[in-house]
Design a protein around this motif. Structure first.
Motif, PDB file in Angstrom:
ATOM      1  N   MET A 134      -7.150  -0.235  -7.714  1.00 21.33           N
ATOM      2  CA  MET A 134      -7.340   1.071  -7.075  1.00 21.33           C
ATOM      3  C   MET A 134      -5.991   1.741  -6.795  1.00 21.33           C
ATOM      4  N   GLN A 135      -5.008   0.944  -6.374  1.00 17.53           N
ATOM      5  CA  GLN A 135      -3.676   1.486  -6.123  1.00 17.53           C
ATOM      6  C   GLN A 135      -3.106   2.088  -7.408  1.00 17.53           C
ATOM      7  N   GLN A 136      -3.285   1.395  -8.523  1.00 16.12           N
ATOM      8  CA  GLN A 136      -2.793   1.907  -9.803  1.00 16.12           C
ATOM      9  C   GLN A 136      -3.588   3.133 -10.246  1.00 16.12           C
ATOM     10  N   ALA A 137      -4.907   3.083 -10.096  1.00 17.63           N
ATOM     11  CA  ALA A 137      -5.767   4.189 -10.532  1.00 17.63           C
ATOM     12  C   ALA A 137      -5.442   5.487  -9.799  1.00 17.63           C
ATOM     13  N   PHE A 138      -5.110   5.385  -8.516  1.00 16.55           N
ATOM     14  CA  PHE A 138      -4.826   6.577  -7.724  1.00 16.55           C
ATOM     15  C   PHE A 138      -3.326   6.866  -7.606  1.00 16.55           C
ATOM     16  N   GLY A 139      -2.487   6.026  -8.209  1.00 22.86           N
ATOM     17  CA  GLY A 139      -1.045   6.263  -8.180  1.00 22.86           C
ATOM     18  C   GLY A 139      -0.449   6.211  -6.785  1.00 22.86           C
ATOM     19  N   ILE A 140      -0.943   5.284  -5.967  1.00 25.69           N
ATOM     20  CA  ILE A 140      -0.477   5.172  -4.580  1.00 25.69           C
ATOM     21  C   ILE A 140       0.935   4.598  -4.561  1.00 25.69           C
ATOM     22  N   GLN A 141       1.849   5.340  -3.923  1.00 22.05           N
ATOM     23  CA  GLN A 141       3.245   4.915  -3.849  1.00 22.05           C
ATOM     24  C   GLN A 141       3.668   4.526  -2.441  1.00 22.05           C
ATOM     25  N   GLY A 142       2.915   4.972  -1.432  1.00 19.57           N
ATOM     26  CA  GLY A 142       3.282   4.671  -0.051  1.00 19.57           C
ATOM     27  C   GLY A 142       2.051   4.587   0.827  1.00 19.57           C
ATOM     28  N   PHE A 143       2.249   3.998   1.981  1.00 18.72           N
ATOM     29  CA  PHE A 143       1.158   3.811   2.939  1.00 18.72           C
ATOM     30  C   PHE A 143       1.502   4.511   4.242  1.00 18.72           C
ATOM     31  N   PRO A 144       0.553   5.031   4.972  1.00 14.97           N
ATOM     32  CA  PRO A 144      -0.857   5.129   4.612  1.00 14.97           C
ATOM     33  C   PRO A 144      -1.108   6.315   3.681  1.00 14.97           C
ATOM     34  N   THR A 145      -2.069   6.157   2.808  1.00 17.11           N
ATOM     35  CA  THR A 145      -2.559   7.258   1.981  1.00 17.11           C
ATOM     36  C   THR A 145      -4.076   7.238   2.056  1.00 17.11           C
ATOM     37  N   ILE A 146      -4.643   8.406   2.227  1.00 15.00           N
ATOM     38  CA  ILE A 146      -6.097   8.537   2.242  1.00 15.00           C
ATOM     39  C   ILE A 146      -6.502   9.496   1.133  1.00 15.00           C
TER      40      ILE A 146
END
Length: 163
Positions: free
Chosen positions: A110-122
């Motif tokens: 999921m992190q890869q699919a949404f391109g999450i680079q930092g936390f928190p992200t919603i």
């Protein structure tokens, strides 16, 4: 002196009883359910016609994640809003808290699919299952918003209006 002590005790007990009853004079908010299985969350989202709120967090190490939890996600205002508007999904990346290999793999995907680079992200999203795999449609995203639950909910409502 004894009469003042009795009055003081009565007032304190009254305050404890009022606090124990919960917010808004005794109305308790429905307890929040955070899904950790994305496929189950997709099923619930499609049945209820509510988008998913995907909370990417480092629950046991990320200071901003903990702050978002305390200032927004654990408030009665958020609980009322969330129960009405979204399916909650927690995608956690802890450092000390054990997780199953399945959850780790799911969350990393999921992190890869949404391109999450930092936390928190919603991320707010809907999804359909295609050939046994989820296909997501993003609505918008946010993170920590200064100003408490009211400010955060205003941003979230703005995002959801675009769906």
């Amino acid at each position: 002196m004894r009469k003042k002590t009795i009055i003081l005790i009565a007032l304190l007990l009254g305050a404890f009883v009022a606090q124990a009853q919960g917010p808004k004079g005794g109305k308790k908010t429905k307890e929040l359910v955070w899904q950790t299985d994305v496929n189950k969350a997709i099923s619930i989202s499609n049945k209820t016609k509510k988008p998913m709120l995907l909370f990417f967090t480092g629950s046991d190490w990320c200071g901003w994640c903990i702050r978002l939890q305390n200032e927004v996600l654990k408030t009665p205002e958020f609980a009322i809003w969330a129960n009405k508007n979204v399916v909650l999904v927690e995608l956690d990346f802890p450092r000390r808290t054990p997780q199953s290999e399945e959850i780790k793999a799911q969350n990393n995907g999921m992190q890869q699919a949404f391109g999450i680079q930092g936390f928190p992200t919603i991320f707010f999203a809907t999804a359909k299952m295609k050939d046994g795999k989820p296909s997501f449609t993003g609505i918008g995203n946010t993170g920590y918003v200064a100003g408490g639950s009211g400010a955060w909910l205003a941003v979230a409502n703005g995002i959801l209006k675009t769906k």
